[in-house]
Design an enzyme around this catalytic site. Sequence first.
Site, PDB file in Angstrom:
ATOM      1  N   SER A 113       0.862  -1.183   0.000  1.00 17.81           N
ATOM      2  CA  SER A 113       0.000   0.000   0.000  1.00 17.81           C
ATOM      3  C   SER A 113       0.901   1.236   0.000  1.00 17.81           C
ATOM      4  CB  SER A 113      -0.880   0.010   1.251  1.00 17.81           C
ATOM      5  OG  SER A 113      -0.072   0.199   2.407  1.00 17.81           O
ATOM      6  N   TYR A 155      22.573  -2.583  -0.938  1.00 16.60           N
ATOM      7  CA  TYR A 155      21.610  -2.356  -2.022  1.00 16.60           C
ATOM      8  C   TYR A 155      21.215  -0.884  -2.142  1.00 16.60           C
ATOM      9  CZ  TYR A 155      17.943  -3.228   1.602  1.00 16.60           C
ATOM     10  OH  TYR A 155      17.149  -3.201   2.722  1.00 16.60           O
TER      11      TYR A 155
END
Length: 290
Positions: A113, A155
């Site tokens: 969401s 990352y």
Amino acid sequence: MNYTEGMLREGSLKGKNILITGGGTGLGRAMGEYFLELGANLIITSRKLEVLEQTAQEMMNNTGGKVIPLVCDVRDMAQVEAMWAQCIATFGQIHGVLNNAAGNFISPTERLSANAFNTVLDIVLKGTSQVTLTAGKHWIAAKQPGVFLNIVTTYAWTGSGYVVPSAAAKAGVLAMTRSLAVEWAKYGIRSNAIAPGPFPTEGAWSRLLPGELVKKFDPAKKVPVGRVGVYQELANLAAYLISDFSAYINGDVITIDGGEWLKGAGEFNNLEMVPQEMWDMMEASRGKKP
Ligand code: HXC
Ligand code: NAP
């Protein structure tokens, strides 16, 4: 002597007051314990007072240094400013800030969401920027030097699926680290980052390897040196970067991952799966003896 032992000499952080966000648990706590051992005083902050109070008490029992627990949700600027005011009221001066607080979980991105995405962005990027802005403005106005040490991930520059809000936020933190290293150096403020590979903590493992995943994926297998990280080796690096010994290091990110991200990046690194006999056969077929 090896990486499981403290590296810096006794008293290396004597007289330093250091703020650690997310300092009640996991890696923040581990780094804090070593800073304390080296003579620093600490303020540890997060959302959970009980956790902070218990950690602070245990830390003080173990080392005898001073640890102040303060509740502060880094997403809320009013709380950040109140926390900073409390730090100054308590210690007079803060010498270093370890931006360590984070939120993360795994999910296919299309399942998130908007609130889920924003929650991670808010903790990691907005939270770090709010603490940084508050501390930086104070140091500049007070003409005091300071050091930021920001915990990112590898990352932050490779990106990673399934943790996209975290990757985007950590990339932002890294960009902020490098930008302010240049802009604020003239005020005596340094900024660096650490990108840890896998260091098992309850907070990270419960969210990144939930349920059966922990049995399916052994993070150590992705690491060329064949193991996960040990807290003390991270604490050694963090203590060095927050200390005056690293005075000429500014704007850098130090990776401490046993070579993990490069293993994933190198085009042919998966050839380690090729057995010796197959290399022998290939060599023989080139007309050479194995
Ligand atoms: C999908 C999720 C979710 C999940 C929460 N949400 N968990 N969506 N998958 N696993 C959604 C919720 O449904 C909600 O959206 C929104 O996210 C906010 O959730 P809340 O539970 O209300 O948020 P909050 O209480 O603020 O908690 C924040 C949190 C939580 C990030 C969700 O996990 C937390 O407190 N984390 C703090 C510690 C942490 O994450 N430590 C690990 C750092 S490890 P809706 O739409 O339903 O309202 C790390 C390592 C990196 O960074 C590298 C490792 C190698
Ligand atoms: P952790 O124990 O879950 O630490 C995260 C800390 O952040 C908790 O103490 C948490 O405390 C605090 N926090 C979360 N949301 C907050 C908010 N809104 N305001 C203030 N504090 C908040 O996990 P960890 O593994 O030690 O992670 C520490 C750091 O290392 C993070 O930056 C993480 O991204 C980084 N990292 C970890 C690994 C690893 O392998 N463990 C690898 C790479 C990078 P409360 O819940 O009490 O708020």
